[in-house]
Design a protein around this motif. Structure first.
Motif, PDB file in Angstrom:
ATOM      1  N   GLY A  17       0.924  -1.097  -0.124  1.00 18.65           N
ATOM      2  CA  GLY A  17      -0.172   0.015   0.123  1.00 18.65           C
ATOM      3  C   GLY A  17       0.841   1.252   0.001  1.00 18.65           C
ATOM      4  N   LEU A  18       1.871   1.355   0.712  1.00 19.10           N
ATOM      5  CA  LEU A  18       2.905   2.322   0.799  1.00 19.10           C
ATOM      6  C   LEU A  18       3.648   2.724  -0.550  1.00 19.10           C
ATOM      7  CD1 LEU A  18       4.333   2.003   4.414  1.00 19.10           C
ATOM      8  CD2 LEU A  18       2.604   3.800   3.788  1.00 19.10           C
ATOM      9  N   PHE A  19       3.959   1.526  -1.217  1.00 13.42           N
ATOM     10  CA  PHE A  19       4.631   1.518  -2.370  1.00 13.42           C
ATOM     11  C   PHE A  19       3.517   1.922  -3.420  1.00 13.42           C
ATOM     12  CE2 PHE A  19       6.730  -0.415  -6.216  1.00 13.42           C
ATOM     13  CZ  PHE A  19       7.701   0.462  -6.298  1.00 13.42           C
ATOM     14  N   TYR A  20       2.291   1.626  -3.277  1.00 13.36           N
ATOM     15  CA  TYR A  20       1.322   2.026  -4.434  1.00 13.36           C
ATOM     16  C   TYR A  20       1.114   3.627  -4.330  1.00 13.36           C
ATOM     17  CZ  TYR A  20      -3.120   2.514  -6.915  1.00 13.36           C
ATOM     18  OH  TYR A  20      -4.142   2.805  -7.562  1.00 13.36           O
ATOM     19  N   LEU A  21       1.096   4.144  -3.047  1.00 14.61           N
ATOM     20  CA  LEU A  21       0.810   5.436  -2.735  1.00 14.61           C
ATOM     21  C   LEU A  21       1.730   6.088  -3.415  1.00 14.61           C
ATOM     22  CD1 LEU A  21      -0.586   5.515   1.032  1.00 14.61           C
ATOM     23  CD2 LEU A  21      -1.974   6.176  -1.295  1.00 14.61           C
ATOM     24  N   PHE A  30       6.639  10.949  -1.264  1.00 13.93           N
ATOM     25  CA  PHE A  30       7.679  10.425  -0.966  1.00 13.93           C
ATOM     26  C   PHE A  30       7.968   9.812   0.601  1.00 13.93           C
ATOM     27  CE2 PHE A  30      12.100  10.703   0.643  1.00 13.93           C
ATOM     28  CZ  PHE A  30      12.939  10.090  -0.197  1.00 13.93           C
ATOM     29  N   THR A  31       7.409  10.467   1.420  1.00 16.99           N
ATOM     30  CA  THR A  31       7.455  10.009   2.871  1.00 16.99           C
ATOM     31  C   THR A  31       6.774   8.399   2.948  1.00 16.99           C
ATOM     32  OG1 THR A  31       6.715  12.271   3.685  1.00 16.99           O
ATOM     33  CG2 THR A  31       6.560  10.189   5.234  1.00 16.99           C
ATOM     34  N   GLU A  32       5.848   8.254   2.029  1.00 14.01           N
ATOM     35  CA  GLU A  32       5.227   6.652   2.068  1.00 14.01           C
ATOM     36  C   GLU A  32       6.504   5.615   1.669  1.00 14.01           C
ATOM     37  OE1 GLU A  32       3.678   9.445   1.131  1.00 14.01           O
ATOM     38  OE2 GLU A  32       1.849   9.249   2.391  1.00 14.01           O
ATOM     39  N   LEU A  33       7.291   6.026   0.513  1.00 13.73           N
ATOM     40  CA  LEU A  33       8.053   5.412   0.274  1.00 13.73           C
ATOM     41  C   LEU A  33       9.450   5.028   1.214  1.00 13.73           C
ATOM     42  CD1 LEU A  33       9.674   3.827  -2.186  1.00 13.73           C
ATOM     43  CD2 LEU A  33      10.826   6.049  -2.778  1.00 13.73           C
ATOM     44  N   PHE A  34       9.556   6.256   1.855  1.00 11.68           N
ATOM     45  CA  PHE A  34      10.654   6.275   2.953  1.00 11.68           C
ATOM     46  C   PHE A  34      10.408   5.471   4.231  1.00 11.68           C
ATOM     47  CE2 PHE A  34      12.915   8.490   6.395  1.00 11.68           C
ATOM     48  CZ  PHE A  34      14.326   7.968   6.234  1.00 11.68           C
ATOM     49  N   LEU A  35       8.980   5.609   4.313  1.00  7.64           N
ATOM     50  CA  LEU A  35       8.379   4.727   5.447  1.00  7.64           C
ATOM     51  C   LEU A  35       8.341   3.212   5.099  1.00  7.64           C
ATOM     52  CD1 LEU A  35       7.039   4.429   8.095  1.00  7.64           C
ATOM     53  CD2 LEU A  35       4.938   4.905   7.044  1.00  7.64           C
ATOM     54  N   MET A  36       8.241   2.964   3.921  1.00  8.46           N
ATOM     55  CA  MET A  36       8.289   1.614   3.568  1.00  8.46           C
ATOM     56  C   MET A  36       9.831   0.943   3.633  1.00  8.46           C
ATOM     57  SD  MET A  36       7.761  -0.286  -0.289  1.00  8.46           S
ATOM     58  CE  MET A  36       9.147   0.162  -0.544  1.00  8.46           C
ATOM     59  N   ILE A  37      10.453   1.577   3.056  1.00  5.54           N
ATOM     60  CA  ILE A  37      12.026   1.474   3.209  1.00  5.54           C
ATOM     61  C   ILE A  37      12.491   1.031   4.522  1.00  5.54           C
ATOM     62  CG2 ILE A  37      14.392   1.960   2.676  1.00  5.54           C
ATOM     63  CD1 ILE A  37      13.222   3.111   0.052  1.00  5.54           C
ATOM     64  N   PHE A  97       4.083   1.537  11.817  1.00  7.25           N
ATOM     65  CA  PHE A  97       3.242   1.998  10.843  1.00  7.25           C
ATOM     66  C   PHE A  97       2.182   2.828  11.774  1.00  7.25           C
ATOM     67  CE2 PHE A  97      -1.130   1.431   8.802  1.00  7.25           C
ATOM     68  CZ  PHE A  97      -0.748   2.244   7.652  1.00  7.25           C
ATOM     69  N   SER A  98       1.555   2.041  12.688  1.00  8.27           N
ATOM     70  CA  SER A  98       0.769   2.838  13.710  1.00  8.27           C
ATOM     71  C   SER A  98       1.039   4.010  14.367  1.00  8.27           C
ATOM     72  CB  SER A  98      -0.036   1.735  14.796  1.00  8.27           C
ATOM     73  OG  SER A  98      -0.524   0.565  14.147  1.00  8.27           O
ATOM     74  N   VAL A  99       2.281   4.081  14.890  1.00  6.72           N
ATOM     75  CA  VAL A  99       2.800   5.128  15.501  1.00  6.72           C
ATOM     76  C   VAL A  99       3.007   6.572  14.500  1.00  6.72           C
ATOM     77  CG1 VAL A  99       5.094   6.094  16.466  1.00  6.72           C
ATOM     78  CG2 VAL A  99       4.214   4.048  17.379  1.00  6.72           C
ATOM     79  N   TYR A 100       3.423   6.083  13.466  1.00  9.99           N
ATOM     80  CA  TYR A 100       3.559   7.019  12.361  1.00  9.99           C
ATOM     81  C   TYR A 100       2.014   7.767  11.939  1.00  9.99           C
ATOM     82  CZ  TYR A 100       4.053   9.780   8.095  1.00  9.99           C
ATOM     83  OH  TYR A 100       3.967  10.896   7.288  1.00  9.99           O
ATOM     84  N   ASN A 162      10.768  14.763  10.225  1.00  9.19           N
ATOM     85  CA  ASN A 162      10.797  16.343  10.442  1.00  9.19           C
ATOM     86  C   ASN A 162      11.972  16.762  10.419  1.00  9.19           C
ATOM     87  OD1 ASN A 162       8.121  16.140  11.479  1.00  9.19           O
ATOM     88  ND2 ASN A 162       8.483  15.719  13.488  1.00  9.19           N
ATOM     89  N   TYR A 163      13.031  16.024  10.481  1.00  8.43           N
ATOM     90  CA  TYR A 163      14.385  16.622  10.259  1.00  8.43           C
ATOM     91  C   TYR A 163      14.418  16.923   8.731  1.00  8.43           C
ATOM     92  CZ  TYR A 163      19.323  16.997   9.696  1.00  8.43           C
ATOM     93  OH  TYR A 163      20.776  17.723   9.423  1.00  8.43           O
ATOM     94  N   LEU A 164      14.234  15.895   8.087  1.00 10.03           N
ATOM     95  CA  LEU A 164      14.352  16.103   6.536  1.00 10.03           C
ATOM     96  C   LEU A 164      13.402  17.251   6.113  1.00 10.03           C
ATOM     97  CD1 LEU A 164      14.316  12.254   5.667  1.00 10.03           C
ATOM     98  CD2 LEU A 164      16.239  14.039   5.444  1.00 10.03           C
ATOM     99  N   LYS A 165      12.253  17.088   6.580  1.00  8.87           N
ATOM    100  CA  LYS A 165      11.188  18.324   6.164  1.00  8.87           C
ATOM    101  C   LYS A 165      11.676  19.858   6.498  1.00  8.87           C
ATOM    102  CE  LYS A 165       6.869  15.809   6.037  1.00  8.87           C
ATOM    103  NZ  LYS A 165       5.550  15.563   6.544  1.00  8.87           N
ATOM    104  N   LYS A 166      12.376  19.799   7.866  1.00  3.82           N
ATOM    105  CA  LYS A 166      12.924  21.251   8.146  1.00  3.82           C
ATOM    106  C   LYS A 166      13.766  21.683   7.189  1.00  3.82           C
ATOM    107  CE  LYS A 166      13.156  21.737  12.562  1.00  3.82           C
ATOM    108  NZ  LYS A 166      13.182  21.412  13.904  1.00  3.82           N
ATOM    109  N   ASN A 167      15.110  20.663   6.813  1.00  3.11           N
ATOM    110  CA  ASN A 167      15.978  20.858   5.947  1.00  3.11           C
ATOM    111  C   ASN A 167      15.528  21.298   4.554  1.00  3.11           C
ATOM    112  OD1 ASN A 167      17.970  20.726   8.018  1.00  3.11           O
ATOM    113  ND2 ASN A 167      18.603  18.799   7.446  1.00  3.11           N
TER     114      ASN A 167
END
Length: 172
Positions: A17-21, A30-37, A97-100, A162-167
Motif C-alpha cells: 500500500g505504501l509503495f502504491y501510494l 515520498f514519505t510513504e516510500l521512505f516509511l516502506m523502506i 506503521f501505527s505510531v506514524y 521532521n528533520y528532512l522536512k525542516k532541512n
C-alpha cells in the motif's frame, strides 16, 4: 487458512500500500516510500536480533514457543524449530506503521476523528499480537519486545522525517 493467518499478512499489505501510494504521486508521497523502506530495514534489524547468540538460560524467553510453525508473512514455512523469535518482526512493523499514522493524524488540524484513529491503530496492534500468540509464533515477552522496539523505531522515524522536512524548507 485461519483468521490469524490473514491478520499476519497485514504488514505485507501495508508495504504494498505504501509503495502504491508512492507510485501514484511520487513527488508528494515520498514519505510513504521512505516509511516502506524504513520498515523493511527495521525488519532486517529484527532478523539480525533474532540470530543474536543469547545465553542458553534465556532461551525460554528468546526462542519461539514449542510447536511454532508458519511464522513468516505468508504462513508457509512449516515448523520453526528451536530458533530465535525475539523481538516479533510483525509487531515491530505494525507498531512503526501505527505510531506514524497516529502522529500524522495528530498533526492534521482539520481531523476531528483522532480518537478513532488512535483506537483503530491500537486494535490493529492488539489483533496482530493475538494472531502471533494464537499461532504460537511468539511468546508474550517477544510480542511486547516487538511493540517496544516498533514504538522506538517509529519515534525515530518521525524525528528523521521532521528533520528532512525542516532541512527541505530551509533550502527553499
Amino acid at each position: 487458512m485461519s483468521i490469524a493467518d490473514y491478520i499476519s499478512v497485514i504488514p505485507l499489505a501495508i508495504y504494498y500500500g505504501l509503495f502504491y501510494l508512492f507510485l501514484t504521486n511520487p513527488y508528494n508521497n515520498f514519505t510513504e516510500l521512505f516509511l516502506m523502506i524504513y520498515m523493511l530495514v527495521c525488519d532486517i534489524i529484527v532478523k539480525i536480533l533474532k540470530q543474536f547468540p543469547y545465553p542458553k538460560s534465556l532461551h525460554y524467553i528468546t526462542n519461539r514457543p514449542k510447536g511454532a510453525s508458519n511464522t513468516d508473512y505468508l504462513s508457509r514455512n512449516g515448523l520453526a524449530g528451536n530458533v530465535g523469535g525475539l523481538p516479533s518482526g510483525h509487531m515491530t512493523s505494525i507498531t512503526i506503521f501505527s505510531v506514524y499514522i497516529i502522529y500524522y493524524f495528530l498533526n492534521q488540524t482539520k481531523n476531528k476523528n483522532i480518537y478513532y484513529i488512535i483506537f483503530i491503530n491500537i486494535i490493529l496492534i492488539l489483533l496482530m499480537a493475538w494472531s502471533r500468540h494464537y499461532k504460537k509464533c511468539h511468546n508474550i515477552f517477544q510480542i511486547i519486545c516487538g511493540i517496544i522496539f516498533g514504538f522506538i523505531m517509529g519515534i525515530i522515524f518521525i524525528y528523521i522525517i521532521n528533520y528532512l522536512k525542516k532541512n527541505k524548507e530551509n533550502r527553499i
